[in-house]
Design an enzyme around this catalytic site. Structure first.
Site, PDB file in Angstrom:
ATOM      1  N   GLY A  92       0.683  -1.435   0.007  1.00 13.48           N
ATOM      2  CA  GLY A  92      -0.053   0.005   0.099  1.00 13.48           C
ATOM      3  C   GLY A  92       0.799   1.257   0.004  1.00 13.48           C
ATOM      4  O   GLY A  92       1.822   1.158   0.252  1.00 13.48           O
ATOM      5  N   GLY A  94       2.794   3.648   1.623  1.00 12.28           N
ATOM      6  CA  GLY A  94       3.209   3.592   2.718  1.00 12.28           C
ATOM      7  C   GLY A  94       4.076   4.816   3.033  1.00 12.28           C
ATOM      8  O   GLY A  94       4.186   5.210   4.167  1.00 12.28           O
ATOM      9  N   ARG A  95       4.057   5.685   2.018  1.00 17.43           N
ATOM     10  CA  ARG A  95       4.597   6.864   2.229  1.00 17.43           C
ATOM     11  C   ARG A  95       4.036   8.165   1.212  1.00 17.43           C
ATOM     12  O   ARG A  95       4.580   9.098   0.834  1.00 17.43           O
ATOM     13  CB  ARG A  95       6.091   7.010   2.420  1.00 17.43           C
ATOM     14  CG  ARG A  95       6.761   6.342   1.131  1.00 17.43           C
ATOM     15  CD  ARG A  95       8.254   6.509   1.148  1.00 17.43           C
ATOM     16  NE  ARG A  95       8.936   5.693   0.131  1.00 17.43           N
ATOM     17  CZ  ARG A  95       9.987   5.939  -0.084  1.00 17.43           C
ATOM     18  NH1 ARG A  95      10.861   6.833   0.656  1.00 17.43           N
ATOM     19  NH2 ARG A  95      10.913   5.047  -1.051  1.00 17.43           N
ATOM     20  N   LYS A 111       4.784  12.418  -2.045  1.00 19.77           N
ATOM     21  CA  LYS A 111       5.592  11.027  -1.631  1.00 19.77           C
ATOM     22  C   LYS A 111       6.717  11.598  -0.840  1.00 19.77           C
ATOM     23  O   LYS A 111       7.420  12.330  -0.753  1.00 19.77           O
ATOM     24  CB  LYS A 111       6.261  10.697  -2.720  1.00 19.77           C
ATOM     25  CG  LYS A 111       7.221   9.382  -2.570  1.00 19.77           C
ATOM     26  CD  LYS A 111       7.570   8.646  -3.930  1.00 19.77           C
ATOM     27  CE  LYS A 111       8.607   7.433  -3.345  1.00 19.77           C
ATOM     28  NZ  LYS A 111       9.011   6.774  -4.707  1.00 19.77           N
ATOM     29  N   GLY A 124       7.632   6.535   6.657  1.00 19.83           N
ATOM     30  CA  GLY A 124       6.702   7.485   6.050  1.00 19.83           C
ATOM     31  C   GLY A 124       7.421   8.362   5.202  1.00 19.83           C
ATOM     32  O   GLY A 124       6.806   9.237   4.639  1.00 19.83           O
ATOM     33  N   ARG A 181      -2.042   0.458  -9.695  1.00 20.78           N
ATOM     34  CA  ARG A 181      -1.021  -0.305 -10.035  1.00 20.78           C
ATOM     35  C   ARG A 181      -1.465  -1.883 -10.317  1.00 20.78           C
ATOM     36  O   ARG A 181      -2.553  -2.177  -9.951  1.00 20.78           O
ATOM     37  CB  ARG A 181       0.236  -0.352  -8.862  1.00 20.78           C
ATOM     38  CG  ARG A 181       0.600   0.890  -8.426  1.00 20.78           C
ATOM     39  CD  ARG A 181       1.007   1.005  -6.909  1.00 20.78           C
ATOM     40  NE  ARG A 181       1.392   2.409  -6.773  1.00 20.78           N
ATOM     41  CZ  ARG A 181       2.626   2.859  -6.564  1.00 20.78           C
ATOM     42  NH1 ARG A 181       3.627   2.015  -6.786  1.00 20.78           N
ATOM     43  NH2 ARG A 181       2.916   3.956  -6.386  1.00 20.78           N
ATOM     44  N   ASP A 254       3.907  -4.095  -7.623  1.00 17.28           N
ATOM     45  CA  ASP A 254       3.291  -2.993  -6.895  1.00 17.28           C
ATOM     46  C   ASP A 254       4.101  -1.893  -7.549  1.00 17.28           C
ATOM     47  O   ASP A 254       3.601  -0.709  -7.534  1.00 17.28           O
ATOM     48  CB  ASP A 254       3.379  -2.969  -5.576  1.00 17.28           C
ATOM     49  CG  ASP A 254       4.812  -3.339  -5.050  1.00 17.28           C
ATOM     50  OD1 ASP A 254       5.389  -4.247  -5.461  1.00 17.28           O
ATOM     51  OD2 ASP A 254       5.346  -2.487  -4.333  1.00 17.28           O
ATOM     52  N   ASN A 255       4.986  -2.085  -8.455  1.00 19.48           N
ATOM     53  CA  ASN A 255       5.627  -0.806  -9.105  1.00 19.48           C
ATOM     54  C   ASN A 255       5.372  -0.718 -10.579  1.00 19.48           C
ATOM     55  O   ASN A 255       6.260  -0.098 -11.273  1.00 19.48           O
ATOM     56  CB  ASN A 255       7.159  -0.881  -8.811  1.00 19.48           C
ATOM     57  CG  ASN A 255       7.247  -0.642  -7.444  1.00 19.48           C
ATOM     58  OD1 ASN A 255       6.882   0.041  -6.521  1.00 19.48           O
ATOM     59  ND2 ASN A 255       8.638  -0.909  -6.894  1.00 19.48           N
ATOM     60  N   ASP A 264       7.351   4.795  -9.469  1.00 23.22           N
ATOM     61  CA  ASP A 264       8.270   4.607  -8.530  1.00 23.22           C
ATOM     62  C   ASP A 264       9.876   4.581  -8.890  1.00 23.22           C
ATOM     63  O   ASP A 264      10.361   3.469  -9.043  1.00 23.22           O
ATOM     64  CB  ASP A 264       8.018   3.152  -7.783  1.00 23.22           C
ATOM     65  CG  ASP A 264       6.738   3.350  -6.713  1.00 23.22           C
ATOM     66  OD1 ASP A 264       6.019   4.454  -6.851  1.00 23.22           O
ATOM     67  OD2 ASP A 264       6.171   2.809  -6.344  1.00 23.22           O
TER      68      ASP A 264
HETATM   69  P1  AMP Z   1       9.254   0.405  -3.094  1.00 19.68           P
HETATM   70  O1  AMP Z   1      10.124  -0.568  -3.159  1.00 19.68           O
HETATM   71  O2  AMP Z   1      10.071   1.696  -2.853  1.00 19.68           O
HETATM   72  O3  AMP Z   1       8.106   0.626  -4.113  1.00 19.68           O
HETATM   73  O4  AMP Z   1       8.352   0.252  -1.781  1.00 19.68           O
HETATM   74  C1  AMP Z   1       7.740  -0.920  -1.434  1.00 19.68           C
HETATM   75  C2  AMP Z   1       6.488  -0.740  -0.415  1.00 19.68           C
HETATM   76  O5  AMP Z   1       7.255  -0.333   1.060  1.00 19.68           O
HETATM   77  C3  AMP Z   1       5.515   0.258  -0.601  1.00 19.68           C
HETATM   78  O6  AMP Z   1       4.369  -0.036  -0.083  1.00 19.68           O
HETATM   79  C4  AMP Z   1       6.014   1.399  -0.208  1.00 19.68           C
HETATM   80  O7  AMP Z   1       5.184   2.337   0.273  1.00 19.68           O
HETATM   81  C5  AMP Z   1       6.565   1.149   1.271  1.00 19.68           C
HETATM   82  N1  AMP Z   1       7.752   1.957   1.895  1.00 19.68           N
HETATM   83  C6  AMP Z   1       8.905   2.101   1.107  1.00 19.68           C
HETATM   84  N2  AMP Z   1       9.646   3.141   1.877  1.00 19.68           N
HETATM   85  C7  AMP Z   1       8.973   3.400   2.987  1.00 19.68           C
HETATM   86  C8  AMP Z   1       9.094   4.129   4.095  1.00 19.68           C
HETATM   87  N3  AMP Z   1      10.256   4.884   4.548  1.00 19.68           N
HETATM   88  N4  AMP Z   1       7.939   4.277   4.918  1.00 19.68           N
HETATM   89  C9  AMP Z   1       6.910   3.819   4.807  1.00 19.68           C
HETATM   90  N5  AMP Z   1       6.673   2.849   3.534  1.00 19.68           N
HETATM   91  C10 AMP Z   1       7.760   2.786   2.801  1.00 19.68           C
HETATM   92 MG    MG Z   2       6.872   1.060  -4.741  1.00 23.39          MG
END
Ligand code: AMP
Ligand code: MG
Length: 499
Positions: A92, A94-95, A111, A124, A181, A254-255, A264
């Site tokens: 989801g 997350g940030r 973001k 976040g 996504r 998810d990306n 992303d």
């Molecule tokens: P990513 O690989 O960067 O696309 O992130 C994968 C998942 O981790 C997604 O659900 C992001 O929202 C979450 N995420 C990545 N970095 C953070 C962070 N610093 N705080 C909270 N969620 C994160």
């Molecule tokens: Mg992502």
């Protein structure tokens, strides 16, 4: 939109109208003492926003997550996904926090604006370093003509953020027609939430793929046609990535954007020396997302999307058939892109003659570039100049020979290439090449250079390189060095998922 005003929020937006199973309303977490790092007037124009607004304190407060604009009902969405080939379950935003949808139909996200119910262990936040990379690359890709989410603004704050070391926070304002996504579909399919799955697919089809409703192919099945349309968009996206030498680095489901956008930006990289097996993500130990594996991974990801859509399509064979087009669209689109880079026509795609030209010219060239570790962007820039300035149809390939060790093999290739080139109108070749071969790409060392300046408090280089990357096919005499070879230290830059 009136002069210098904030975005007008249209509520409920199309995503918001899906209902509470899809997201959680929440407020961004304010940061201390926000400041501007950079803004993109081009994105403002694209979304029908007056760029002057980006100079206001109101904009700084709104786009750093420090104040909520009237009419905005911020939310974070829930999705799941496959990460590095394994089912990761619920993820989801997350940030990322969506401020809403503008009256013109653009979704706007912050973001790095704080924790959400989907943050899992994360804080976040996003750091300045990775946010500069995302901001610049979004705009660089758009200017290259590669589908992507856009970046409107980048704000920073002294708020400390712990990564390998203590860094400072930043917020990128991202804009897209939709941030849906593959993972959104996987989420509801995995939980057997058929009503939500259908509502999501219907919304995306009606808003973004309406032609799938009336298509007669694939038994007239709208969901199968939707899967096919996504497969084709993804195929064309991958062809563009491969042709420009872009490595995404984290192609988890998810990306993957349902609109076929690049989304992303993490440990991405534009190739310096051409290395087909290049792994740009320092955390990708197996090389799952190596440059030359990207097209296959995209197909694997589409297969996951197909599994998620299967309950709606209702027929396994039809689902497989819908994915098939990837296998023809990707190679055809890639061949077209590569031949254009060489100033050659793609007049016979899918035929023996067309494939022959690819096999005879493109594959051997890529082998030469790999064997000789030739700089990918500079090779094609020099070739463009040689063809554009050719006298009597004979390009002077000396500047290319200069950067190739195995000259005998290159000379043999040059003969075949020159024969093919002689059959094409020179102005036509030059025109294709000038539009296909950027002089400027966001190489790692360029990103690193402007990041270091910004970390020292000088943001001017971010805005300067943005201007150059927004016109990547032009020459910028004041910034010739940014089109040059990477310095030796570039190869030691390590970009991980830590962002
Ligand atoms: P990513 O690989 O960067 O696309 O992130 C994968 C998942 O981790 C997604 O659900 C992001 O929202 C979450 N995420 C990545 N970095 C953070 C962070 N610093 N705080 C909270 N969620 C994160
Ligand atoms: Mg992502």
């Amino acid at each position: 939109m009136s002069e210098s005003t904030a975005p007008q929020w249209h509520s409920p937006g199309r995503f918001e109208a899906l209902g509470p199973a899809f997201f959680t309303y929440l407020q961004p977490s304010p940061v201390s003492a926000p400041y501007w790092v950079a803004t993109s007037a081009s994105t403002a124009h694209w979304m029908g926003l007056n760029p002057d607004w980006l100079r206001s304190d109101e904009a700084l407060q709104a786009l750093s997550g420090s104040a909520i604009a009237p009419g905005s009902k911020p939310l974070a969405s829930v999705y799941s996904g496959h990460q590095f080939g394994h089912w990761a379950g619920q993820l989801g935003d997350g940030r990322a926090i969506m401020l809403g949808e503008t009256a013109q139909g653009f979704e706007v996200q912050l973001k790095g604006a704080g924790r959400t119910p989907y943050s899992r262990g994360g804080d976040g936040r996003a750091v300045l370093r990775s946010s500069i990379r995302e901001f610049l690359c979004s705009e660089a890709m758009a200017a290259l003509g590669i589908p992507t989410t856009r970046a409107l603004a980048l704000t920073g704050s002294p708020l400390p953020v712990a990564r390998e070391s203590i860094e400072t926070a930043a917020v990128v304002t991202r804009v897209a027609v939709s941030f849906v996504r593959f993972g959104h579909f996987e989420h509801f399919a995995a939980r057997d939430m058929q009503t939500e799955l259908k509502a999501l697919a219907d919304m995306v089809i009606d808003q973004h793929y309406p032609e799938c409703r009336t298509a007669t192919a694939l038994n007239g099945n709208a969901y199968a046609n939707f899967l096919q349309a996504v497969s084709e968009r993804t195929a064309r996206l991958l062809a563009q990535w491969q042709a420009v030498g872009f490595c995404h680095g984290v192609m988890n489901t998810d990306n993957m954007s349902i609109l076929g956008l690049t989304i992303d930006y993490g440990p991405f990289q534009f190739l310096d020396a051409f290395d087909p097996g290049h792994i740009c993500n320092h955390s990708d130990n197996q090389g799952r997302y190596a440059f030359n594996r990207q097209p296959q991974v995209a197909y694997w990801n589409l297969y996951c999307l197909g599994q998620a859509l299967l309950p709606l399509i209702g027929d396994e064979e039809l689902t497989i058939a819908a994915l098939e087009s990837y296998k023809t669209v990707f190679p055809a689109a890639y061949a077209t892109q590569m031949l254009r880079k060489l100033g050659l026509p793609d007049d016979a795609p899918g035929t023996a003659a067309g494939e022959g030209r690819f096999a005879q010219i493109v594959n051997p060239l890529l082998q030469i570039l790999a064997d000789n570790k030739v700089d990918y962007t500079i090779f094609f820039t020099r070739l463009t100049e040689a063809v554009t300035q050719a006298k009597d149809g004979q390009p002077d390939l000396e500047p290319l020979r200069d950067i190739i060790l195995d000259r005998a093999t290159f000379d043999a290739w040059s003969l075949t290439y020159s024969e093919q080139l002689a059959q094409v109108d020179q102005a036509q070749s030059a025109n294709w090449m000038q539009k296909s071969n950027p002089r400027y790409v966001l190489r790692n060392h360029l990103g690193e250079t402007v990041i270091r300046a910004a970390q020292g408090g000088d943001f001017a280089p971010v805005q300067q390189i943005l201007a150059v990357l927004q016109a990547p096919y032009d020459s910028h005499p004041d910034h010739g060095d940014w089109a040059g070879f990477p310095p030796d230290w570039a190869s030691s830059i390590e970009i991980s998922c830590s962002s």
